[in-house]
Write a protein that holds these residues in place. Structure first.
Motif, PDB file in Angstrom:
ATOM      1  N   GLU A  40       1.033  99.213  57.644  1.00  0.00           N
ATOM      2  CA  GLU A  40       0.861 100.799  58.131  1.00  0.00           C
ATOM      3  C   GLU A  40       1.601 101.878  58.167  1.00  0.00           C
ATOM      4  OE1 GLU A  40      -1.391 100.905  61.537  1.00  0.00           O
ATOM      5  OE2 GLU A  40      -1.857  99.287  60.628  1.00  0.00           O
ATOM      6  N   GLU A  41       2.526 102.000  57.475  1.00  0.00           N
ATOM      7  CA  GLU A  41       3.661 103.504  57.098  1.00  0.00           C
ATOM      8  C   GLU A  41       4.287 102.976  56.180  1.00  0.00           C
ATOM      9  OE1 GLU A  41       7.690 105.016  59.297  1.00  0.00           O
ATOM     10  OE2 GLU A  41       5.297 104.584  60.872  1.00  0.00           O
ATOM     11  N   ASN A  74       4.505  97.101  58.259  1.00  0.00           N
ATOM     12  CA  ASN A  74       4.143  96.803  58.786  1.00  0.00           C
ATOM     13  C   ASN A  74       3.389  96.673  60.280  1.00  0.00           C
ATOM     14  OD1 ASN A  74       5.530  94.429  60.105  1.00  0.00           O
ATOM     15  ND2 ASN A  74       4.581  93.358  58.664  1.00  0.00           N
ATOM     16  N   GLU A  75       1.799  96.451  60.837  1.00  0.00           N
ATOM     17  CA  GLU A  75       1.564  96.893  62.054  1.00  0.00           C
ATOM     18  C   GLU A  75       2.464  95.934  62.767  1.00  0.00           C
ATOM     19  OE1 GLU A  75      -1.808  94.805  63.436  1.00  0.00           O
ATOM     20  OE2 GLU A  75      -2.260  93.417  61.146  1.00  0.00           O
TER      21      GLU A  75
END
Length: 86
Positions: A40-41, A74-75
């Motif tokens: 995610e990032e 991650n998410e």
């Protein structure tokens, strides 16, 4: 009463790069692994700079050893990082 706890897998940060001549653009590419979903990032750290992307292009101005770090999340908020001297 009991509750179910879910523990999520941590991503594994990794990156690769192509070495170039001084003054040329060097590109760093994310090659992190997370088997369930997507990263995610991304945060790249080099010198005093931070970049947010799965790729990073840098023009090195002097012949030196640089520390490049990548932090991935991650998410689920699980984080991993990797630092390399190049």
């Amino acid at each position: 009463a009991f509750s179910t706890a879910i523990v999520h897998e941590r991503p594994e940060a990794d990156f690769n790069f192509v070495e170039n001549c001084l003054g040329d653009s060097s590109e760093f590419k994310d090659s992190s692994v997370f088997i369930y979903e997507k990263i995610e990032e991304y945060k790249w750290y080099i010198d005093d700079s931070i970049a947010y992307s799965n790729r990073l292009k840098v023009h090195f101005k002097k012949d030196s050893i640089y520390q490049v770090a990548l932090v991935v999340k991650n998410e689920f908020g699980c984080i991993d990082s990797l630092s390399k001297n190049i």
